[in-house]
Design a protein around this motif. Structure first.
Motif, PDB file in Angstrom:
ATOM      1  N   HIS A  49       1.832 -37.442  15.722  1.00  0.00           N
ATOM      2  CA  HIS A  49       1.616 -37.611  16.701  1.00  0.00           C
ATOM      3  C   HIS A  49       2.364 -38.782  17.200  1.00  0.00           C
ATOM      4  CE1 HIS A  49      -1.250 -38.541  19.133  1.00  0.00           C
ATOM      5  NE2 HIS A  49      -1.499 -39.404  18.481  1.00  0.00           N
ATOM      6  N   GLY A  50       2.597 -39.256  18.494  1.00  0.00           N
ATOM      7  CA  GLY A  50       3.320 -39.962  19.175  1.00  0.00           C
ATOM      8  C   GLY A  50       4.876 -40.109  19.355  1.00  0.00           C
ATOM      9  N   GLN A  51       5.283 -39.430  18.393  1.00  0.00           N
ATOM     10  CA  GLN A  51       7.137 -39.828  17.385  1.00  0.00           C
ATOM     11  C   GLN A  51       7.526 -39.084  18.545  1.00  0.00           C
ATOM     12  OE1 GLN A  51       7.994 -37.159  14.286  1.00  0.00           O
ATOM     13  NE2 GLN A  51      10.146 -38.600  13.678  1.00  0.00           N
ATOM     14  N   ASP A  53       6.576 -38.492  22.321  1.00  0.00           N
ATOM     15  CA  ASP A  53       6.282 -38.249  23.315  1.00  0.00           C
ATOM     16  C   ASP A  53       7.460 -38.934  24.840  1.00  0.00           C
ATOM     17  OD1 ASP A  53       3.667 -38.387  22.623  1.00  0.00           O
ATOM     18  OD2 ASP A  53       2.940 -40.431  22.864  1.00  0.00           O
ATOM     19  N   ALA A  54       8.653 -39.179  24.378  1.00  0.00           N
ATOM     20  CA  ALA A  54       8.932 -39.773  25.626  1.00  0.00           C
ATOM     21  C   ALA A  54       9.471 -37.910  26.350  1.00  0.00           C
ATOM     22  CB  ALA A  54      10.480 -40.566  25.638  1.00  0.00           C
ATOM     23  N   GLU A  56       7.766 -35.347  26.988  1.00  0.00           N
ATOM     24  CA  GLU A  56       6.707 -34.693  27.874  1.00  0.00           C
ATOM     25  C   GLU A  56       7.326 -35.430  28.946  1.00  0.00           C
ATOM     26  OE1 GLU A  56       4.355 -33.157  26.896  1.00  0.00           O
ATOM     27  OE2 GLU A  56       5.231 -32.985  24.548  1.00  0.00           O
ATOM     28  N   GLU A  57       7.668 -36.649  29.316  1.00  0.00           N
ATOM     29  CA  GLU A  57       8.509 -37.276  30.842  1.00  0.00           C
ATOM     30  C   GLU A  57       9.638 -36.769  30.859  1.00  0.00           C
ATOM     31  OE1 GLU A  57       9.195 -41.474  33.110  1.00  0.00           O
ATOM     32  OE2 GLU A  57       8.920 -41.271  31.031  1.00  0.00           O
ATOM     33  N   ARG A  85       5.435 -25.782  23.008  1.00  0.00           N
ATOM     34  CA  ARG A  85       5.958 -26.753  22.352  1.00  0.00           C
ATOM     35  C   ARG A  85       5.911 -26.782  20.984  1.00  0.00           C
ATOM     36  NH1 ARG A  85       3.750 -29.608  26.953  1.00  0.00           N
ATOM     37  NH2 ARG A  85       4.919 -30.059  28.893  1.00  0.00           N
ATOM     38  N   SER A 230       9.347 -42.814  21.101  1.00  0.00           N
ATOM     39  CA  SER A 230       8.539 -42.778  20.199  1.00  0.00           C
ATOM     40  C   SER A 230       7.227 -43.238  21.763  1.00  0.00           C
ATOM     41  CB  SER A 230       8.284 -44.378  19.313  1.00  0.00           C
ATOM     42  OG  SER A 230       8.381 -44.562  19.317  1.00  0.00           O
ATOM     43  N   SER A 231       5.691 -43.007  21.294  1.00  0.00           N
ATOM     44  CA  SER A 231       4.955 -43.720  22.022  1.00  0.00           C
ATOM     45  C   SER A 231       4.486 -45.081  22.014  1.00  0.00           C
ATOM     46  CB  SER A 231       3.198 -43.103  21.734  1.00  0.00           C
ATOM     47  OG  SER A 231       3.073 -43.619  20.750  1.00  0.00           O
ATOM     48  N   ARG A 235       5.349 -47.624  25.529  1.00  0.00           N
ATOM     49  CA  ARG A 235       4.635 -49.194  25.942  1.00  0.00           C
ATOM     50  C   ARG A 235       5.211 -50.580  25.895  1.00  0.00           C
ATOM     51  NH1 ARG A 235       1.052 -45.943  22.104  1.00  0.00           N
ATOM     52  NH2 ARG A 235       1.590 -47.733  20.340  1.00  0.00           N
TER      53      ARG A 235
END
Length: 327
Positions: A49-51, A53-54, A56-57, A85, A230-231, A235
């Motif tokens: 989870h969150g590994q 995330d970039a 997605e953009e 995905r 990563s998320s 951030r």
């Protein structure tokens, strides 16, 4: 517990019965099947989870770019969507395709290794038909690609790679380059069959046809930059960017002293005490020499002195290297 302990008489009676054969002491043999669950680390879902995330953009930006490129290229409305995905083994992934399939193998420098795009054959034939003025009607029977069709597939692949490279700027700057086009799954090799791929499927659709493009990135390729994808990194990046904008706004309204240094000279204290009105001081520079422009006593620029609309001025001609300025 005390009621469950046999007395001496009961023990003697039990031993006598065993000796006489009244009680069968042979242990009943049962087939014991051990319940073993195989645990293969390579089958586990590495997409924590969150590994990534970039990504997605990146995919969202790519969808918008590629949809516009296809619509312009074929002069018709074409819709592009990311529909799935997942992570699968390379061996399992490549077995799902038949011959022919439009496999586009490309590099992503400075990342190590190769990535892959797989165009479903019906989609390839429809896109090529549109390129030659057709309506993209799907073929009833799939056949091998001709040399001309392979070249058209290469042209489409270059457009995809261009948009994908632009989209990746949102997460990590890479340079995409086409390596080769293949049509047979057995000739495609990215990583070992047991290695994981990060796969995103994009659906291409229009009124006359539809099909999918599978974008495959080996986990081993992404692993060196997983922190940047990563998320938590996103951030921190957004936070730093927001503070950076505020700082730039504050600095933009800050006033600083700018001094153009015409020249220098050295005199003793005794000479300075003997200075009188109309004395002339000799400087180490002449009218053809650059003057140093200091920002808050720090040398930043070189320039030429002059006059603009009756006012003395300095035209900046060069930026001083900081290391040179320190020296």
């Amino acid at each position: 517990m005390a009621d469950q302990i046999l007395s001496q008489e009961e023990i003697d009676a039990l031993l006598t019965a065993m000796d006489s054969g009244e009680i069968d002491v042979a242990e009943e043999k049962k087939d014991v099947v051990a319940e073993i669950c195989s645990y293969d680390l390579t089958t586990q879902n590495i997409m924590q989870h969150g590994q990534f995330d970039a990504l997605e953009e990146v995919y969202d930006k790519f969808v918008n770019l590629f949809q516009g490129s296809l619509s312009n290229l074929f002069q018709r409305t074409i819709t592009v969507k990311a529909i799935s995905r997942e992570t699968v083994k390379f061996g399992e992934f490549i077995k799902a395709f038949s011959n022919p399939t439009g496999f586009v193998i490309f590099s992503m420098e400075p990342l190590i290794g190769s990535a892959l795009m797989a165009f479903e054959p019906k989609l390839v034939f429809s896109l090529i038909d549109c390129m030659f003025g057709g309506d993209g009607k799907p073929m009833e029977k799939i056949r091998e690609f001709t040399m001309i069709e392979r070249r058209m597939l290469q042209r489409i692949a270059m457009a995809v790679l261009k948009d994908l490279e632009t989209a990746w700027e949102a997460a990590y700057r890479v340079r995409l380059a086409l390596r080769k086009i293949e049509t047979k799954p057995e000739f495609v090799y990215l990583v070992n069959p047991s290695d994981q791929l990060v796969i995103v499927v994009f659906a291409i659709s229009t009124e006359g046809f539809s099909g999918n493009i599978h974008l495959c990135l080996p986990y081993l390729m992404l692993e060196p930059i997983k922190e940047q994808l990563s998320s938590s990194y996103l951030r921190e990046k957004d936070r730093a960017s927001s503070f950076g904008d505020e700082i730039r706004k504050l600095l933009g309204r800050t006033e600083v002293n700018i001094v153009a240094e015409l020249g220098q000279t050295v005199y003793s204290v005794e000479d300075i005490l003997n200075f009188e009105v109309d004395d002339i001081l000799r400087l180490n520079t002449g009218p053809q020499n650059n003057v140093i422009v200091n920002i808050e006593r720090v040398p930043k620029y070189l320039g030429m002195p002059g006059v603009v609309k009756g006012s003395k001025a300095v035209q900046i001609s060069e930026v001083i290297d900081q290391d040179q300025g320190k020296g």
